[in-house]
Design a protein around this motif. Structure first.
Motif, PDB file in Angstrom:
ATOM      1  N   UNK A   4       0.832  -1.204   0.000  1.00  0.00           N
ATOM      2  CA  UNK A   4       0.000   0.000   0.000  1.00  0.00           C
ATOM      3  C   UNK A   4       0.869   1.258   0.000  1.00  0.00           C
ATOM      4  N   UNK A   5       1.918   1.220   0.809  1.00  0.00           N
ATOM      5  CA  UNK A   5       2.780   2.395   0.907  1.00  0.00           C
ATOM      6  C   UNK A   5       3.560   2.626  -0.380  1.00  0.00           C
ATOM      7  N   UNK A   6       3.871   1.541  -1.120  1.00  0.00           N
ATOM      8  CA  UNK A   6       4.515   1.705  -2.426  1.00  0.00           C
ATOM      9  C   UNK A   6       3.650   2.528  -3.364  1.00  0.00           C
ATOM     10  N   UNK A   7       2.347   2.382  -3.227  1.00  0.00           N
ATOM     11  CA  UNK A   7       1.420   3.129  -4.085  1.00  0.00           C
ATOM     12  C   UNK A   7       1.295   4.594  -3.665  1.00  0.00           C
ATOM     13  N   UNK A   8       1.509   4.855  -2.381  1.00  0.00           N
ATOM     14  CA  UNK A   8       1.180   6.167  -1.817  1.00  0.00           C
ATOM     15  C   UNK A   8       1.889   7.318  -2.528  1.00  0.00           C
ATOM     16  N   UNK A   9       3.213   7.309  -2.568  1.00  0.00           N
ATOM     17  CA  UNK A   9       3.944   8.446  -3.131  1.00  0.00           C
ATOM     18  C   UNK A   9       3.643   8.653  -4.617  1.00  0.00           C
TER      19      UNK A   9
END
Length: 306
Positions: A4-9
Motif C-alpha cells: 500500500x505504501x509503495x502506491x502512496x507516493x
C-alpha cells in the motif's frame, strides 16, 4: 506484489501535478518518495523535519489557506505523538486534512513499541467528524486515497499496512460489502483481516461483511445483514480489539444482540519477532479466529455436527 505504501507516493505525486490544491506535509519519513514531486512543486511539498507536532500545525495552516494537505508518517507519530495538534489545530479550528499512516499496529516489529500503534483508530474515535479508511489491498489503498483527497475539506485518516489480502475488491469508500452469506451470525472483517476471516469461516454458516471504511460505520448495511443472519456479530479488526463495538451496539440498539470484538490485545508483546508471530500471538490467525468465531456464533458446533 507492491505494498500500500509503495502506491502512496506515486499516487499523491500525480495528484500534486493534477490538482493545485493538493499539498504534502512530511516529517522526514517518506520524504525520499517525494523528491521529484518536491522539485516540481517546492511550495506544496513540505518536510518539517522530525517535528510531528509542527507537521500537523503546518497542515492546518495550509488548509486555512484553501489547500488540501496530505500528511504522512508512521501511525504512532501521526496520531499518537501529535494528538493535541490533531485535536486542536484540525478539530477545534474545523480544518480538514488527509492523514495517511504507515506501520499500522505492528508492521515493523523490530522498531519496537515506539513504532506500533494499535490504538490509533480508537484515539481518533474520541474526536468528532473523522472519516477512517482501512484498505486491505494496494488497489483499495489507491482508491481510498482518491476518495480522501476529493472529500472536500473533511478530516480523513487512511491507515496503510504492509499486511494485505491476496486480491483487491471493488469498494466505494462508504459501505460494507457482503463477501459470503450465512444464517448463524455476522462477521465483519476490516481491511487486511479479510483473507484470514474467509479462511477461518470456510464451511461455517455465517455472513462475512468486508469493511474498508469504518468511520462513519455503515449501520444500515450491518442491520440488513443481521436480518438474514441473526444478531450475533463478530468484529475482526487489525487494531485494538473492540474498537468498533460501540458502533455495532449503536447500529443494533433497538434489537437484542451480542458482539464479540477481536483484534490486537492491550498487552504489550516485548519479544518483537515477526509480523506473523504477532498475528498469531493476538489470535488473529485463521485457526484461532475459527475457534473463537465458531464458539461465539455456534456455527462451529453446527459445522462439526454436519
Amino acid at each position: 506484489m507492491d505494498t500500500m505504501r509503495d502506491r502512496f507516493a506515486p499516487v499523491v505525486s500525480r495528484m500534486l501535478d493534477e490538482d493545485p490544491r493538493v499539498a504534502v506535509v512530511l516529517a522526514e519519513i517518506g520524504a525520499a518518495g517525494f523528491q521529484e514531486a518536491a522539485r516540481r512543486h517546492p511550495e506544496r511539498v513540505i518536510n518539517v523535519g522530525i517535528r510531528e507536532q509542527l507537521m500537523i500545525g503546518t497542515a492546518a495552516g495550509l488548509a486555512l489557506t484553501g489547500l488540501r494537505p496530505v500528511v504522512h508518517t508512521f501511525a504512532s507519530f501521526l496520531v499518537e505523538r501529535p494528538f493535541e495538534q490533531v485535536k486542536l489545530d484540525l478539530g477545534h479550528q474545523d480544518t480538514g486534512a488527509v492523514l495517511v499512516s504507515a506501520a499500522a499496529s505492528f508492521d515493523w516489529p523490530a522498531g519496537g513499541f515506539t513504532h506500533m500503534a494499535p490504538g490509533d483508530v480508537a484515539i481518533l474515535d474520541t474526536l468528532d467528524g473523522w472519516t477512517v479508511h482501512v484498505p486491505g489491498h494496494p488497489d483499495e489503498a489507491e482508491t481510498l486515497l482518491h476518495h480522501a483527497v476529493a472529500a472536500g475539506d473533511d478530516k480523513v485518516y487512511v491507515r496503510l499496512s504492509v499486511q494485505s489480502n491476496r486480491a483487491g475488491r471493488v469498494i466505494d469508500g462508504q459501505h460494507l460489502r457482503t463477501v459470503r452469506g450465512g444464517r448463524s451470525g455476522v462477521v465483519v472483517a476490516v481491511g487486511p483481516m479479510l483473507d484470514a476471516v474467509l479462511d477461518a469461516t470456510e464451511g461455517l454458516d455465517v455472513t462475512v461483511l468486508y469493511a474498508t471504511t469504518v468511520r462513519p460505520f455503515d449501520a444500515a448495511g450491518l442491520r440488513r445483514a443481521t436480518e438474514a443472519a441473526g444478531t450475533d456479530v463478530v468484529l475482526v479488526e487489525p487494531y485494538l480489539a473492540g474498537t468498533s463495538t460501540a458502533a455495532v451496539n449503536e447500529a443494533l440498539s433497538d434489537v437484542p444482540h451480542r458482539v464479540l470484538g477481536l483484534g490486537v490485545g492491550r498487552r504489550e508483546l516485548r519479544r518483537y519477532g515477526t509480523i506473523e508471530e504477532h498475528v498469531a500471538a493476538h489470535g488473529l490467525d485463521p485457526a484461532a479466529l475459527r475457534e473463537r468465531i465458531g464458539g461465539f456464533t455456534g456455527a462451529g458446533r453446527a459445522a462439526a455436527a454436519g
